[in-house]
Design a protein around this motif. Structure first.
Motif, PDB file in Angstrom:
ATOM      1  N   ARG A  32       0.850  -1.241   0.291  1.00  0.00           N
ATOM      2  CA  ARG A  32      -0.279   0.808   0.055  1.00  0.00           C
ATOM      3  C   ARG A  32       0.680   1.166   0.130  1.00  0.00           C
ATOM      4  O   ARG A  32       0.629   2.080  -0.396  1.00  0.00           O
ATOM      5  CB  ARG A  32      -0.852   0.018   0.601  1.00  0.00           C
ATOM      6  CG  ARG A  32      -1.451   1.289   1.323  1.00  0.00           C
ATOM      7  CD  ARG A  32      -2.679   0.952   2.451  1.00  0.00           C
ATOM      8  NE  ARG A  32      -3.563   2.557   2.458  1.00  0.00           N
ATOM      9  CZ  ARG A  32      -4.867   2.604   2.266  1.00  0.00           C
ATOM     10  NH1 ARG A  32      -5.258   1.479   1.368  1.00  0.00           N
ATOM     11  NH2 ARG A  32      -5.178   3.801   2.699  1.00  0.00           N
ATOM     12  N   PHE A  33       1.822   1.071   0.753  1.00  0.00           N
ATOM     13  CA  PHE A  33       2.346   2.342   0.999  1.00  0.00           C
ATOM     14  C   PHE A  33       4.016   2.196   0.271  1.00  0.00           C
ATOM     15  O   PHE A  33       5.209   3.395   0.038  1.00  0.00           O
ATOM     16  CB  PHE A  33       3.506   2.674   2.459  1.00  0.00           C
ATOM     17  CG  PHE A  33       1.831   2.893   3.142  1.00  0.00           C
ATOM     18  CD1 PHE A  33       0.744   4.061   2.656  1.00  0.00           C
ATOM     19  CD2 PHE A  33       1.417   2.321   3.870  1.00  0.00           C
ATOM     20  CE1 PHE A  33       0.356   4.382   3.612  1.00  0.00           C
ATOM     21  CE2 PHE A  33       0.153   2.765   5.318  1.00  0.00           C
ATOM     22  CZ  PHE A  33      -0.630   3.141   4.652  1.00  0.00           C
ATOM     23  N   ILE A  48       3.266  12.132   4.712  1.00  0.00           N
ATOM     24  CA  ILE A  48       1.559  12.148   5.186  1.00  0.00           C
ATOM     25  C   ILE A  48       0.400  11.800   3.810  1.00  0.00           C
ATOM     26  O   ILE A  48       0.348  11.187   3.516  1.00  0.00           O
ATOM     27  CB  ILE A  48       1.250  12.542   6.587  1.00  0.00           C
ATOM     28  CG1 ILE A  48       1.839  12.306   7.506  1.00  0.00           C
ATOM     29  CG2 ILE A  48      -0.776  12.427   6.323  1.00  0.00           C
ATOM     30  CD1 ILE A  48       1.465  10.876   8.018  1.00  0.00           C
ATOM     31  N   THR A  49       1.006  13.064   2.812  1.00  0.00           N
ATOM     32  CA  THR A  49       0.206  13.069   1.834  1.00  0.00           C
ATOM     33  C   THR A  49       1.068  12.216   0.464  1.00  0.00           C
ATOM     34  O   THR A  49       0.516  11.725  -0.066  1.00  0.00           O
ATOM     35  CB  THR A  49       0.456  14.725   1.356  1.00  0.00           C
ATOM     36  OG1 THR A  49       0.737  15.298   2.136  1.00  0.00           O
ATOM     37  CG2 THR A  49       0.625  14.406  -0.355  1.00  0.00           C
ATOM     38  N   ARG A  52      -0.552   8.810   1.220  1.00  0.00           N
ATOM     39  CA  ARG A  52      -1.585   8.846   0.909  1.00  0.00           C
ATOM     40  C   ARG A  52      -1.868   8.330  -0.802  1.00  0.00           C
ATOM     41  O   ARG A  52      -2.927   8.229  -0.566  1.00  0.00           O
ATOM     42  CB  ARG A  52      -2.734  10.441   1.554  1.00  0.00           C
ATOM     43  CG  ARG A  52      -3.491  10.370   2.446  1.00  0.00           C
ATOM     44  CD  ARG A  52      -4.024  11.331   2.438  1.00  0.00           C
ATOM     45  NE  ARG A  52      -4.315  11.941   3.984  1.00  0.00           N
ATOM     46  CZ  ARG A  52      -4.027  12.577   4.907  1.00  0.00           C
ATOM     47  NH1 ARG A  52      -3.040  13.674   4.706  1.00  0.00           N
ATOM     48  NH2 ARG A  52      -3.827  12.658   6.090  1.00  0.00           N
ATOM     49  N   ARG A  53      -0.720   9.461  -1.603  1.00  0.00           N
ATOM     50  CA  ARG A  53      -0.976   8.925  -2.617  1.00  0.00           C
ATOM     51  C   ARG A  53      -0.374   8.417  -2.970  1.00  0.00           C
ATOM     52  O   ARG A  53      -0.684   7.518  -3.833  1.00  0.00           O
ATOM     53  CB  ARG A  53       0.837  10.073  -2.879  1.00  0.00           C
ATOM     54  CG  ARG A  53       0.954  10.677  -4.427  1.00  0.00           C
ATOM     55  CD  ARG A  53      -0.862  10.698  -4.801  1.00  0.00           C
ATOM     56  NE  ARG A  53      -0.459  11.914  -6.616  1.00  0.00           N
ATOM     57  CZ  ARG A  53      -0.849  11.478  -7.489  1.00  0.00           C
ATOM     58  NH1 ARG A  53      -1.946  10.791  -7.451  1.00  0.00           N
ATOM     59  NH2 ARG A  53       0.068  11.805  -8.526  1.00  0.00           N
ATOM     60  N   ALA A  55      -1.458   5.061  -1.263  1.00  0.00           N
ATOM     61  CA  ALA A  55      -2.571   4.680  -1.369  1.00  0.00           C
ATOM     62  C   ALA A  55      -3.549   4.677  -2.172  1.00  0.00           C
ATOM     63  O   ALA A  55      -4.165   3.821  -3.193  1.00  0.00           O
ATOM     64  CB  ALA A  55      -2.861   4.814   0.274  1.00  0.00           C
ATOM     65  N   LYS A  56      -3.194   5.938  -2.317  1.00  0.00           N
ATOM     66  CA  LYS A  56      -4.758   6.271  -4.124  1.00  0.00           C
ATOM     67  C   LYS A  56      -3.693   5.540  -5.168  1.00  0.00           C
ATOM     68  O   LYS A  56      -4.457   5.034  -6.131  1.00  0.00           O
ATOM     69  CB  LYS A  56      -4.167   7.354  -4.608  1.00  0.00           C
ATOM     70  CG  LYS A  56      -5.234   8.542  -5.387  1.00  0.00           C
ATOM     71  CD  LYS A  56      -5.219   9.254  -5.726  1.00  0.00           C
ATOM     72  CE  LYS A  56      -5.987   9.921  -6.782  1.00  0.00           C
ATOM     73  NZ  LYS A  56      -6.153  11.397  -6.975  1.00  0.00           N
ATOM     74  N   ARG A  59      -4.486   1.706  -5.410  1.00  0.00           N
ATOM     75  CA  ARG A  59      -6.424   1.195  -5.369  1.00  0.00           C
ATOM     76  C   ARG A  59      -6.713   0.303  -6.556  1.00  0.00           C
ATOM     77  O   ARG A  59      -6.333   1.287  -7.918  1.00  0.00           O
ATOM     78  CB  ARG A  59      -6.291   1.999  -4.768  1.00  0.00           C
ATOM     79  CG  ARG A  59      -8.162   1.390  -4.943  1.00  0.00           C
ATOM     80  CD  ARG A  59      -9.276   2.629  -3.687  1.00  0.00           C
ATOM     81  NE  ARG A  59      -8.400   4.081  -2.759  1.00  0.00           N
ATOM     82  CZ  ARG A  59      -8.069   5.273  -2.206  1.00  0.00           C
ATOM     83  NH1 ARG A  59      -8.389   5.782  -3.269  1.00  0.00           N
ATOM     84  NH2 ARG A  59      -7.805   5.024  -1.426  1.00  0.00           N
TER      85      ARG A  59
END
Length: 175
Positions: A32-33, A48-49, A52-53, A55-56, A59
């Motif tokens: 995921r990361f 953190i951003t 999130r990026r 993970a996006k 997906r």
């Protein structure tokens, strides 16, 4: 705690289930990361951003990214082992115990052995770390191209004719 209470079978079962669950969670988080480092560096985002990026981007493609990362990891381990094996053998010979220590399974902890193995590890890491970083960066770019049409954006920014901006004079492309 269960083992200390005397329920050995139950304790071992809980331990095995916990280890499997932990391994599954670790692999899921790893995939995921896995694209966070390229996002951090190439998009100049915060940690953190970037996570999130990643993970996006992962997906919907988790299994494909998992397969590529797993294959890259296996190849890197094989290459590193091939590179490090001569250093290990040289270290065993230099330690004075020779190759008999390898056959006996006796631990070799002399300074000459540790130095030779350390040098082998540095050489192996120097060769294999860029391979892993390259695979991860290519996966990141692949995901950006698939999801966000990054290839078209890059062609437009490079001024390639037919990708926005001004159209070349003459017949349309494909005619």
């Amino acid at each position: 705690m269960i083992l200390a209470a005397g329920a050995r079978t139950l304790g071992v079962a809980v331990l095995v289930v916990g280890l499997i669950a932990g391994l599954v969670a670790a692999v899921w988080i790893w995939v995921r990361f896995s694209l966070a480092a390229p996002a951090l560096m190439l998009e100049k985002q915060g940690v953190i951003t970037a996570m999130r990026r990643s993970a996006k981007l992962v997906r919907g493609s988790w299994w494909r990214i998992f397969g590529v990362q797993l294959l890259a990891t296996i190849l890197v381990v094989i290459v590193a082992s091939i590179i490090q094996m001569p250093a290990t053998l040289i270290g065993m010979v230099a330690s004075g115990q020779g190759l008999s220590a390898f056959a006996e399974g006796a631990p070799v902890t002399s300074w000459s052995y540790l130095i030779a193995v350390g040098i082998g590890a540095v050489i192996a890491s120097t060769i294999t770390f860029p391979i892993r970083a390259g695979v991860t960066a290519l996966l990141y770019l692949d995901q950006r191209i698939r999801r966000e049409a990054l290839d078209l954006e890059l062609a437009r920014a490079a001024g390639v004719p037919g990708y926005g901006g001004t159209q070349p004079d003459g017949p349309a492309a494909g005619s």
